[in-house]
Scaffold this active site. Structure first.
Site, PDB file in Angstrom:
ATOM      1  N   HIS A  42     -28.508   2.286  25.171  1.00 19.00           N
ATOM      2  CA  HIS A  42     -27.147   1.974  24.720  1.00 19.00           C
ATOM      3  C   HIS A  42     -26.288   3.223  24.567  1.00 19.00           C
ATOM      4  O   HIS A  42     -25.324   3.215  23.811  1.00 19.00           O
ATOM      5  CB  HIS A  42     -27.216   1.217  23.384  1.00 19.00           C
ATOM      6  CG  HIS A  42     -27.904  -0.125  23.523  1.00 19.00           C
ATOM      7  ND1 HIS A  42     -28.519  -0.746  22.470  1.00 19.00           N
ATOM      8  CD2 HIS A  42     -28.099  -0.929  24.597  1.00 19.00           C
ATOM      9  CE1 HIS A  42     -29.041  -1.894  22.882  1.00 19.00           C
ATOM     10  NE2 HIS A  42     -28.806  -2.019  24.177  1.00 19.00           N
ATOM     11  N   CYS A  72      -7.842  12.827  27.475  1.00 15.26           N
ATOM     12  CA  CYS A  72      -8.650  13.469  28.517  1.00 15.26           C
ATOM     13  C   CYS A  72      -7.865  14.630  29.147  1.00 15.26           C
ATOM     14  O   CYS A  72      -6.716  14.438  29.592  1.00 15.26           O
ATOM     15  CB  CYS A  72      -8.993  12.444  29.592  1.00 15.26           C
ATOM     16  SG  CYS A  72      -9.804  13.130  31.048  1.00 15.26           S
ATOM     17  N   ASN A  92     -41.992  -3.409  11.085  1.00 19.43           N
ATOM     18  CA  ASN A  92     -40.750  -3.867  10.473  1.00 19.43           C
ATOM     19  C   ASN A  92     -41.049  -4.266   9.031  1.00 19.43           C
ATOM     20  O   ASN A  92     -42.067  -4.907   8.797  1.00 19.43           O
ATOM     21  CB  ASN A  92     -40.223  -5.076  11.262  1.00 19.43           C
ATOM     22  CG  ASN A  92     -38.749  -5.346  11.018  1.00 19.43           C
ATOM     23  OD1 ASN A  92     -38.306  -5.380   9.878  1.00 19.43           O
ATOM     24  ND2 ASN A  92     -37.987  -5.523  12.085  1.00 19.43           N
TER      25      ASN A  92
HETATM   26  C1  BV8 Z   1     -24.686  -6.616  28.841  1.00 21.81           C
HETATM   27  C2  BV8 Z   1     -24.091   0.733  21.022  1.00 21.81           C
HETATM   28  C3  BV8 Z   1     -23.892  -7.394  30.932  1.00 21.81           C
HETATM   29  C4  BV8 Z   1     -22.826   0.496  20.236  1.00 21.81           C
HETATM   30  C5  BV8 Z   1     -25.202  -1.447  21.080  1.00 21.81           C
HETATM   31  C6  BV8 Z   1     -28.338 -12.112  27.606  1.00 21.81           C
HETATM   32  C7  BV8 Z   1     -28.463 -11.189  28.636  1.00 21.81           C
HETATM   33  C8  BV8 Z   1     -27.573 -10.141  28.755  1.00 21.81           C
HETATM   34  C9  BV8 Z   1     -26.538  -9.983  27.819  1.00 21.81           C
HETATM   35  C10 BV8 Z   1     -26.421 -10.876  26.799  1.00 21.81           C
HETATM   36  C11 BV8 Z   1     -27.313 -11.940  26.688  1.00 21.81           C
HETATM   37  N1  BV8 Z   1     -26.952 -12.647  25.592  1.00 21.81           N
HETATM   38  C12 BV8 Z   1     -25.889 -12.073  24.993  1.00 21.81           C
HETATM   39  C13 BV8 Z   1     -25.533 -11.009  25.712  1.00 21.81           C
HETATM   40  C14 BV8 Z   1     -24.401 -10.151  25.414  1.00 21.81           C
HETATM   41  C15 BV8 Z   1     -24.744  -8.975  24.493  1.00 21.81           C
HETATM   42  C16 BV8 Z   1     -25.685  -9.343  23.382  1.00 21.81           C
HETATM   43  O1  BV8 Z   1     -26.865  -9.031  23.423  1.00 21.81           O
HETATM   44  N2  BV8 Z   1     -25.186  -9.995  22.352  1.00 21.81           N
HETATM   45  C17 BV8 Z   1     -26.056 -10.359  21.262  1.00 21.81           C
HETATM   46  C18 BV8 Z   1     -25.544  -9.776  19.969  1.00 21.81           C
HETATM   47  C19 BV8 Z   1     -26.150 -11.865  21.217  1.00 21.81           C
HETATM   48  N3  BV8 Z   1     -25.314  -7.892  25.263  1.00 21.81           N
HETATM   49  C20 BV8 Z   1     -24.484  -7.016  25.855  1.00 21.81           C
HETATM   50  O2  BV8 Z   1     -23.282  -7.119  25.837  1.00 21.81           O
HETATM   51  C21 BV8 Z   1     -25.125  -5.856  26.615  1.00 21.81           C
HETATM   52  N4  BV8 Z   1     -24.481  -5.729  27.892  1.00 21.81           N
HETATM   53  O3  BV8 Z   1     -25.467  -7.506  28.764  1.00 21.81           O
HETATM   54  O4  BV8 Z   1     -23.862  -6.427  29.908  1.00 21.81           O
HETATM   55  C22 BV8 Z   1     -23.185  -6.781  32.065  1.00 21.81           C
HETATM   56  C23 BV8 Z   1     -23.875  -6.573  33.244  1.00 21.81           C
HETATM   57  C24 BV8 Z   1     -23.214  -6.010  34.331  1.00 21.81           C
HETATM   58  C25 BV8 Z   1     -21.851  -5.639  34.217  1.00 21.81           C
HETATM   59  C26 BV8 Z   1     -21.177  -5.823  33.017  1.00 21.81           C
HETATM   60  C27 BV8 Z   1     -21.837  -6.408  31.933  1.00 21.81           C
HETATM   61  C28 BV8 Z   1     -24.885  -4.533  25.902  1.00 21.81           C
HETATM   62  C29 BV8 Z   1     -25.551  -4.495  24.564  1.00 21.81           C
HETATM   63  C30 BV8 Z   1     -25.407  -3.099  23.960  1.00 21.81           C
HETATM   64  C31 BV8 Z   1     -24.528  -3.141  22.739  1.00 21.81           C
HETATM   65  N5  BV8 Z   1     -24.464  -1.821  22.093  1.00 21.81           N
HETATM   66  N6  BV8 Z   1     -25.131  -0.203  20.586  1.00 21.81           N
HETATM   67  C32 BV8 Z   1     -22.948   0.948  18.801  1.00 21.81           C
HETATM   68  O5  BV8 Z   1     -24.032   1.345  18.352  1.00 21.81           O
HETATM   69  O6  BV8 Z   1     -21.886   0.931  18.104  1.00 21.81           O
HETATM   70  S1  BV8 Z   1     -26.340  -2.516  20.450  1.00 21.81           S
HETATM   71  C33 BV8 Z   1     -26.602  -2.196  18.795  1.00 21.81           C
HETATM   72  O7  BV8 Z   1     -27.543  -3.201  18.400  1.00 21.81           O
HETATM   73  C34 BV8 Z   1     -27.310  -0.890  18.431  1.00 21.81           C
HETATM   74  O8  BV8 Z   1     -27.602  -0.062  19.530  1.00 21.81           O
HETATM   75  C35 BV8 Z   1     -28.633  -1.389  17.834  1.00 21.81           C
HETATM   76  O9  BV8 Z   1     -29.700  -0.540  18.013  1.00 21.81           O
HETATM   77  C36 BV8 Z   1     -28.803  -2.597  18.652  1.00 21.81           C
HETATM   78  C37 BV8 Z   1     -29.852  -3.584  18.397  1.00 21.81           C
HETATM   79  O10 BV8 Z   1     -29.912  -3.877  17.051  1.00 21.81           O
HETATM   80  P1  BV8 Z   1     -31.210  -3.328  16.251  1.00 21.81           P
HETATM   81  O11 BV8 Z   1     -31.522  -1.962  16.719  1.00 21.81           O
HETATM   82  O12 BV8 Z   1     -32.273  -4.336  16.342  1.00 21.81           O
HETATM   83  O13 BV8 Z   1     -30.624  -3.185  14.829  1.00 21.81           O
HETATM   84  P2  BV8 Z   1     -30.451  -4.338  13.762  1.00 21.81           P
HETATM   85  O14 BV8 Z   1     -29.559  -3.798  12.713  1.00 21.81           O
HETATM   86  O15 BV8 Z   1     -30.122  -5.626  14.441  1.00 21.81           O
HETATM   87  O16 BV8 Z   1     -31.930  -4.558  13.171  1.00 21.81           O
HETATM   88  C38 BV8 Z   1     -32.544  -3.519  12.460  1.00 21.81           C
HETATM   89  C39 BV8 Z   1     -33.983  -3.934  12.240  1.00 21.81           C
HETATM   90  O17 BV8 Z   1     -34.650  -2.865  11.571  1.00 21.81           O
HETATM   91  C40 BV8 Z   1     -34.150  -5.163  11.370  1.00 21.81           C
HETATM   92  O18 BV8 Z   1     -35.119  -6.017  11.936  1.00 21.81           O
HETATM   93  C41 BV8 Z   1     -34.669  -4.597  10.027  1.00 21.81           C
HETATM   94  O19 BV8 Z   1     -35.550  -5.498   9.393  1.00 21.81           O
HETATM   95  C42 BV8 Z   1     -35.408  -3.391  10.497  1.00 21.81           C
HETATM   96  N7  BV8 Z   1     -35.550  -2.315   9.522  1.00 21.81           N
HETATM   97  C43 BV8 Z   1     -34.727  -2.013   8.487  1.00 21.81           C
HETATM   98  N8  BV8 Z   1     -35.208  -0.928   7.836  1.00 21.81           N
HETATM   99  C44 BV8 Z   1     -36.348  -0.539   8.485  1.00 21.81           C
HETATM  100  C45 BV8 Z   1     -36.552  -1.422   9.559  1.00 21.81           C
HETATM  101  N9  BV8 Z   1     -37.607  -1.305  10.400  1.00 21.81           N
HETATM  102  C46 BV8 Z   1     -38.478  -0.306  10.157  1.00 21.81           C
HETATM  103  N10 BV8 Z   1     -38.341   0.585   9.153  1.00 21.81           N
HETATM  104  C47 BV8 Z   1     -37.296   0.499   8.307  1.00 21.81           C
HETATM  105  N11 BV8 Z   1     -37.172   1.384   7.292  1.00 21.81           N
END
Ligand code: BV8
Length: 281
Positions: free
Chosen positions: A133, A183, A249
């Site tokens: 990402h 830019c 996790n």
């Molecule tokens: C794309 C950068 C297509 C920005 C981020 C199916 C297939 C393809 C796409 C999709 C699909 N369904 C939906 C989509 C669209 C979308 C998507 O996934 N939406 C979701 C929300 C439903 N995906 C996209 O748009 C992707 N692009 O598919 O493009 C395409 C193809 C060709 C041409 C054009 C387009 C792009 C996705 C990337 C988004 N950008 N980051 C920023 O950071 O500001 S993602 C963002 O979420 C972060 O990078 C983060 O890392 C990531 C994932 O979340 P997690 O890392 O899991 O973090 P989260 O907070 O959710 O969870 C934390 C976990 O840690 C928890 O479980 C918690 O319990 C645990 N935890 C807490 N403390 C601890 C711990 N674990 C261990 N130790 C601890 N101490």
């Protein structure tokens, strides 16, 4: 939940690795480590779905982390990313990042794939980090993609003086709106170097990660909610190809399929214990 059983915790570790996990570690040679925001939580970096703080507390990260969100309010979004970039600079890698780097020093084939946009894996000593990402540390032009190098420890913004590229500012505790710099090559807006929702992942990144997952013996999934696609397909690919998958996790996850385990605890506690135990098997 793996209840710590007969396997004694290593002398200095508060976490005991369960026997079935130890058994899964034996003989493993090819490992994929797949990390999410949770691996950086103990470094003080809020996870992606933690409530946003300060100026952004009333916004949804999903709305801010999009091109439309940036166009709608460039100063708000650029200010958010500069706030995060400078916060990462002042953060330190935690024991989880260091344990992952240690793993790569004694296993022959470790591929580290992260969803995170910070540089804490690199600063912990992991030599090769596949960022699915993008990165906070590589802003670029929204129009022509020209990289826009920024000082690591200072937020940057567009100055009132048009003859200057940018000026550095101190961040207010609750953050501030910052007009993005322009830019130098084309005058377009500078944007964060991350992959926003609706944007494609870096060319080849997903393919490389899926290939490693499809050929590994074990995938460690650390600190991810598994919500974001297509990244969430990487542990699925490992399981499809017959590898074991170990989730680290604090939350108890609902696991399906065979050869899936979970170690429930903070990554900064579980991973050092896991790597200590791994070195002894
Ligand atoms: C794309 C950068 C297509 C920005 C981020 C199916 C297939 C393809 C796409 C999709 C699909 N369904 C939906 C989509 C669209 C979308 C998507 O996934 N939406 C979701 C929300 C439903 N995906 C996209 O748009 C992707 N692009 O598919 O493009 C395409 C193809 C060709 C041409 C054009 C387009 C792009 C996705 C990337 C988004 N950008 N980051 C920023 O950071 O500001 S993602 C963002 O979420 C972060 O990078 C983060 O890392 C990531 C994932 O979340 P997690 O890392 O899991 O973090 P989260 O907070 O959710 O969870 C934390 C976990 O840690 C928890 O479980 C918690 O319990 C645990 N935890 C807490 N403390 C601890 C711990 N674990 C261990 N130790 C601890 N101490």
């Amino acid at each position: 939940m793996l209840t710590p059983m007969t396997t004694p915790a290593a002398p200095h570790s508060p976490f005991a690795v369960a026997p079935e996990v130890l058994q899964a570690l034996r003989g493993v040679r090819r490992v994929v480590v797949f990390t999410g925001a949770g691996v950086s939580a103990e470094s003080g970096i809020p996870t992606f779905r933690d409530a946003l703080t300060g100026l952004w507390s009333r916004f949804d990260p999903m709305a801010l982390a999009t091109v439309d969100g940036f166009w709608a309010d460039p100063d708000l979004v650029w200010g958010w990313y500069e706030h995060r970039r400078v916060a990462v600079h002042h953060a330190l890698p935690n024991p989880a990042h260091r344990a992952i780097a240690r793993l790569a020093r004694y296993l022959p084939d470790v591929t580290l794939v992260t969803q995170n946009v910070d540089d804490l894996h690199e600063r912990a000593g992991s030599p090769h980090v596949l960022h699915l990402h993008g990165s906070l540390h590589h802003p670029r032009c929204l129009e022509c993609d020209t990289p826009f190098p920024v000082p690591p420890d200072q937020a940057v913004t567009r100055p009132a003086d048009p003859d200057r590229l940018y000026e550095t500012v101190d961040l207010l505790p609750d953050g501030r709106r910052l007009p993005p710099p322009l830019c130098p090559a084309c005058g377009g807006l500078i944007r964060p170097g991350v992959v926003w929702f609706g944007e494609a992942l870096p060319p080849g990144a997903l393919e490389t990660a899926l290939d490693a997952a499809g050929h590994c013996d074990l995938l460690l999934s650390v600190g991810t909610s598994g919500v974001v696609e297509p990244a969430a397909g990487i542990p699925r690919e490992a399981a499809r190809a017959g590898a074991g998958v170990l989730h680290v996790n604090p939350q108890v996850l609902h696991l399906t399929g065979v050869r899936q385990w979970q170690a429930n605890g903070p990554a900064g506690v579980v991973l050092p214990a896991l790597v200590d135990a791994w070195e002894r098997v």
